[in-house]
Design a protein around this motif. Structure first.
Motif, PDB file in Angstrom:
ATOM      1  N   GLY A  86      -0.049  -0.112  -2.192  1.00  0.00           N
ATOM      2  CA  GLY A  86       1.040   0.164  -3.124  1.00  0.00           C
ATOM      3  C   GLY A  86       0.541   1.069  -4.239  1.00  0.00           C
ATOM      4  N   ILE A  87       1.424   1.894  -4.781  1.00  0.00           N
ATOM      5  CA  ILE A  87       1.060   2.851  -5.826  1.00  0.00           C
ATOM      6  C   ILE A  87       1.925   2.607  -7.050  1.00  0.00           C
ATOM      7  N   THR A  88       1.287   2.432  -8.209  1.00  0.00           N
ATOM      8  CA  THR A  88       2.016   2.264  -9.467  1.00  0.00           C
ATOM      9  C   THR A  88       1.511   3.267 -10.491  1.00  0.00           C
ATOM     10  N   VAL A  89       2.404   3.619 -11.426  1.00  0.00           N
ATOM     11  CA  VAL A  89       2.073   4.540 -12.517  1.00  0.00           C
ATOM     12  C   VAL A  89       2.646   3.949 -13.804  1.00  0.00           C
ATOM     13  N   ASP A  90       1.798   3.745 -14.794  1.00  0.00           N
ATOM     14  CA  ASP A  90       2.253   3.161 -16.050  1.00  0.00           C
ATOM     15  C   ASP A  90       2.634   4.231 -17.066  1.00  0.00           C
ATOM     16  N   ASP A  91       3.681   3.976 -17.821  1.00  0.00           N
ATOM     17  CA  ASP A  91       4.034   4.651 -19.078  1.00  0.00           C
ATOM     18  C   ASP A  91       4.942   5.864 -18.971  1.00  0.00           C
ATOM     19  N   ALA A  92       5.247   6.345 -17.780  1.00  0.00           N
ATOM     20  CA  ALA A  92       6.242   7.426 -17.634  1.00  0.00           C
ATOM     21  C   ALA A  92       5.890   8.679 -18.422  1.00  0.00           C
ATOM     22  N   TYR A  93       4.618   9.074 -18.358  1.00  0.00           N
ATOM     23  CA  TYR A  93       4.259  10.356 -18.952  1.00  0.00           C
ATOM     24  C   TYR A  93       4.941  11.488 -18.186  1.00  0.00           C
ATOM     25  N   ARG A  94       5.169  12.600 -18.871  1.00  0.00           N
ATOM     26  CA  ARG A  94       5.869  13.722 -18.258  1.00  0.00           C
ATOM     27  C   ARG A  94       5.096  14.300 -17.069  1.00  0.00           C
ATOM     28  N   SER A  95       3.776  14.198 -17.087  1.00  0.00           N
ATOM     29  CA  SER A  95       2.997  14.721 -15.966  1.00  0.00           C
ATOM     30  C   SER A  95       3.276  13.968 -14.669  1.00  0.00           C
ATOM     31  N   VAL A  96       3.772  12.728 -14.769  1.00  0.00           N
ATOM     32  CA  VAL A  96       4.183  12.007 -13.566  1.00  0.00           C
ATOM     33  C   VAL A  96       5.326  12.757 -12.895  1.00  0.00           C
ATOM     34  N   TYR A  97       6.295  13.165 -13.690  1.00  0.00           N
ATOM     35  CA  TYR A  97       7.465  13.877 -13.170  1.00  0.00           C
ATOM     36  C   TYR A  97       7.101  15.295 -12.718  1.00  0.00           C
TER      37      TYR A  97
ATOM     38  N   PRO B  72      -2.952  -8.440  -9.501  1.00  0.00           N
ATOM     39  CA  PRO B  72      -4.031  -7.490  -9.777  1.00  0.00           C
ATOM     40  C   PRO B  72      -3.699  -6.068  -9.328  1.00  0.00           C
ATOM     41  N   ARG B  73      -4.386  -5.106  -9.949  1.00  0.00           N
ATOM     42  CA  ARG B  73      -4.322  -3.697  -9.547  1.00  0.00           C
ATOM     43  C   ARG B  73      -5.677  -3.054  -9.824  1.00  0.00           C
TER      44      ARG B  73
ATOM     45  N   GLY C 209       2.857  -7.386  10.451  1.00  0.00           N
ATOM     46  CA  GLY C 209       1.455  -7.340  10.819  1.00  0.00           C
ATOM     47  C   GLY C 209       0.826  -8.676  10.555  1.00  0.00           C
ATOM     48  N   ASP C 210      -0.486  -8.729  10.697  1.00  0.00           N
ATOM     49  CA  ASP C 210      -1.204  -9.989  10.535  1.00  0.00           C
ATOM     50  C   ASP C 210      -1.875 -10.123   9.179  1.00  0.00           C
ATOM     51  N   ALA C 211      -1.883  -9.060   8.384  1.00  0.00           N
ATOM     52  CA  ALA C 211      -2.579  -9.112   7.101  1.00  0.00           C
ATOM     53  C   ALA C 211      -1.777  -9.909   6.083  1.00  0.00           C
ATOM     54  N   THR C 212      -2.484 -10.628   5.224  1.00  0.00           N
ATOM     55  CA  THR C 212      -1.842 -11.428   4.182  1.00  0.00           C
ATOM     56  C   THR C 212      -2.217 -10.923   2.792  1.00  0.00           C
ATOM     57  N   SER C 213      -2.622  -9.652   2.706  1.00  0.00           N
ATOM     58  CA  SER C 213      -3.006  -9.083   1.412  1.00  0.00           C
ATOM     59  C   SER C 213      -2.661  -7.606   1.378  1.00  0.00           C
ATOM     60  N   ALA C 214      -2.704  -7.035   0.184  1.00  0.00           N
ATOM     61  CA  ALA C 214      -2.447  -5.606  -0.015  1.00  0.00           C
ATOM     62  C   ALA C 214      -3.193  -5.167  -1.262  1.00  0.00           C
ATOM     63  N   VAL C 215      -3.454  -3.874  -1.362  1.00  0.00           N
ATOM     64  CA  VAL C 215      -4.101  -3.275  -2.518  1.00  0.00           C
ATOM     65  C   VAL C 215      -3.089  -2.431  -3.265  1.00  0.00           C
ATOM     66  N   VAL C 216      -3.044  -2.579  -4.588  1.00  0.00           N
ATOM     67  CA  VAL C 216      -2.165  -1.774  -5.433  1.00  0.00           C
ATOM     68  C   VAL C 216      -3.027  -0.976  -6.407  1.00  0.00           C
ATOM     69  N   PHE C 217      -2.758   0.327  -6.493  1.00  0.00           N
ATOM     70  CA  PHE C 217      -3.460   1.210  -7.426  1.00  0.00           C
ATOM     71  C   PHE C 217      -2.604   1.464  -8.661  1.00  0.00           C
ATOM     72  N   MET C 218      -3.282   1.779  -9.765  1.00  0.00           N
ATOM     73  CA  MET C 218      -2.600   2.090 -11.015  1.00  0.00           C
ATOM     74  C   MET C 218      -3.091   3.431 -11.558  1.00  0.00           C
ATOM     75  N   TYR C 219      -2.162   4.349 -11.785  1.00  0.00           N
ATOM     76  CA  TYR C 219      -2.424   5.618 -12.460  1.00  0.00           C
ATOM     77  C   TYR C 219      -1.705   5.622 -13.812  1.00  0.00           C
TER      78      TYR C 219
ATOM     79  N   ASN D  49     -12.149   4.541  -1.848  1.00  0.00           N
ATOM     80  CA  ASN D  49     -12.226   3.941  -0.517  1.00  0.00           C
ATOM     81  C   ASN D  49     -12.646   2.485  -0.585  1.00  0.00           C
ATOM     82  N   LEU D  50     -13.605   2.186  -1.468  1.00  0.00           N
ATOM     83  CA  LEU D  50     -14.047   0.811  -1.634  1.00  0.00           C
ATOM     84  C   LEU D  50     -12.877  -0.089  -1.989  1.00  0.00           C
ATOM     85  N   ALA D  51     -12.085   0.337  -2.980  1.00  0.00           N
ATOM     86  CA  ALA D  51     -10.948  -0.469  -3.426  1.00  0.00           C
ATOM     87  C   ALA D  51      -9.858  -0.525  -2.368  1.00  0.00           C
ATOM     88  N   ALA D  52      -9.539   0.621  -1.754  1.00  0.00           N
ATOM     89  CA  ALA D  52      -8.447   0.674  -0.782  1.00  0.00           C
ATOM     90  C   ALA D  52      -8.693  -0.241   0.404  1.00  0.00           C
ATOM     91  N   ASN D  53      -9.947  -0.471   0.734  1.00  0.00           N
ATOM     92  CA  ASN D  53     -10.282  -1.296   1.893  1.00  0.00           C
ATOM     93  C   ASN D  53     -10.698  -2.717   1.517  1.00  0.00           C
TER      94      ASN D  53
END
Length: 417
Positions: free
Chosen positions: A171-182, A309-310, A107-117, A324-328
């Protein structure tokens, strides 16, 4: 904020979720606070459960971000007029289903947004938890909106190599491997074929805490295509350590990954988002090709790939208008950032940067301190505070309205001794 003006003004196919449509509901109007800093602070201390280690995160209200309201006839100024309050095996993508359109990452975009849970459906920890209702809303938006959800390693590879991405790549990231992730998040991600990354601190698994995943669970996720990332051995405040101990943390963590998974991850997340020059050099020397902090903003081709950044999400800051603000959002591209090191040696900090292109409507919001912004021509921005900031973490976000009512965003997080 006072303003002074000086001078003249491993790459694979990814899931594409439905054709793009124009973003709606991002009309500037009412201020709201969204940034998060994770770490133990007075007044916001999370009491750890009996099974949680001492490194269990807590949240501190810190950084301002721009205003947003619904598309309901509200006024639409060109830039925010009200300052927000301070807050703020081999890896691969998840398997696709037959009814998902698979496209090459281009694509033509040169950026992406990554979230952290962090946690999912663990209401006793609202500062690091997202409710399942909020999570379901996020997933519904990602799978029905104008987004391309990609594995974080693929996003990193594309941007580091200067390749274009689809617009609104997430992109989606999750820190710390809590059991609720699984137990709670992974079934939802798997159902919707959404790739994600889990950053694991190895000692938290080795200690057998009941609210963390086991190594068997991590292996199961890894074999299913979930990306596993490094998060140090003990989830420690790495800038507080001498460099030999930092290297030992990284080496011990790598050894455990090799023993349990048969490989060492290639991406890293700094515990609490904290780093300095020596820590970053050690992480790079350990073989990680990219590393994430916890400062807000969109990553792009000119980002520091060892301190990316995330956007953090939790119960208080997981509402759909904020999501929505962050995702866009788009990057506010800058260079010559000062202080250059992410651990402060001067307090109050003398913060500044050079804009890649003019942003006359830009505002900056620190987590602490009354700022005065000086514009040196159209490019150079300098921020000075009225006094020292508290020990812990100090954060600042700078934003400017971009095209199609999408915010351009640059955030920094500094560790304050």
């Amino acid at each position: 904020m006072a303003v002074e003006t000086k001078g003249h003004s491993a790459i694979s196919a990814v899931m594409r979720v439905k054709p793009p449509r124009r973003m709606h509901g991002l009309i500037v109007g009412v201020s709201f606070a969204v940034g998060l800093t994770f770490g133990a602070t007075a007044g916001f201390a999370q009491i750890a459960s009996d099974s949680a280690p001492a490194t269990d995160e807590t949240v501190e209200a810190t950084t301002a971000e721009p205003a947003v309201t619904g598309a309901d006839g509200a006024e639409t100024p060109e830039a925010p007029t009200t300052e927000a309050t301070a807050q703020d095996a081999t890896q691969s993508d998840a398997p696709q289903s037959a009814d998902q359109e698979m496209v090459a990452q281009s694509g033509d975009a040169t950026s992406a947004v990554v979230f952290m849970y962090h946690r999912f459906g663990e209401g006793e920890y609202p500062s690091t938890n997202i409710t399942m209702e909020q999570f379901d809303q996020h997933v519904k938006e990602l799978t029905s909106g104008p987004y391309t959800v990609m594995g974080v390693p693929q996003i990193v590879s594309a941007l580091a190599d200067g390749k274009g991405l689809p617009d609104r790549t997430i992109g989606i990231t999750v820190d710390d491997a809590y059991r609720s992730v699984y137990e709670k998040a992974w079934p939802v991600f798997r159902e919707h074929n959404l790739p994600f990354t889990v950053f694991v601190s190895t000692e938290q698994l080795d200690s057998g805490y009941a609210n963390y995943m086991t190594w068997d669970m991590v292996r199961e996720l890894s074999k299913a295509g979930v990306t596993i990332g490094g998060h140090s051995q003990n989830h420690a405040h790495l800038p507080d350590f001498d460099i030999d101990r930092v290297k030992s943390e990284l080496a011990n963590s790598a050894a455990r990954f090799e023993e349990e998974l048969g490989y060492v991850p290639e991406i890293f997340a700094y515990p609490y988002g904290e780093a300095n020059g020596e820590v970053i050099a050690a992480v790079k020397e350990a073989g990680y090709r990219a590393a994430f902090g916890q400062q807000s903003g969109a990553m792009h081709t000119e980002s520091d790939f060892m301190y990316l950044p995330r956007y953090a999400l939790n119960e208080h800051y997981g509402a759909m208008d904020r999501f929505n603000l962050a995702a866009n959002s788009l990057p506010l591209v800058v260079s010559d950032v000062t202080p250059a090191d992410y651990t402060l040696t001067r307090n109050p900090p003398a913060f500044g940067f050079t804009l890649a292109e003019p942003a006359p409507s830009m505002n900056c919001y620190p987590s602490e301190g009354e700022p005065t912004m000086s514009r040196l021509g159209e490019e150079r921005v300098e921020i000075r505070l009225d006094g020292p900031v508290s020990s812990g973490r100090w954060r600042i976000n700078c934003t400017a309205m971009g095209p199609d009512s999408r915010w351009r965003w640059f955030g920094m997080l500094y560790t304050v001794p």
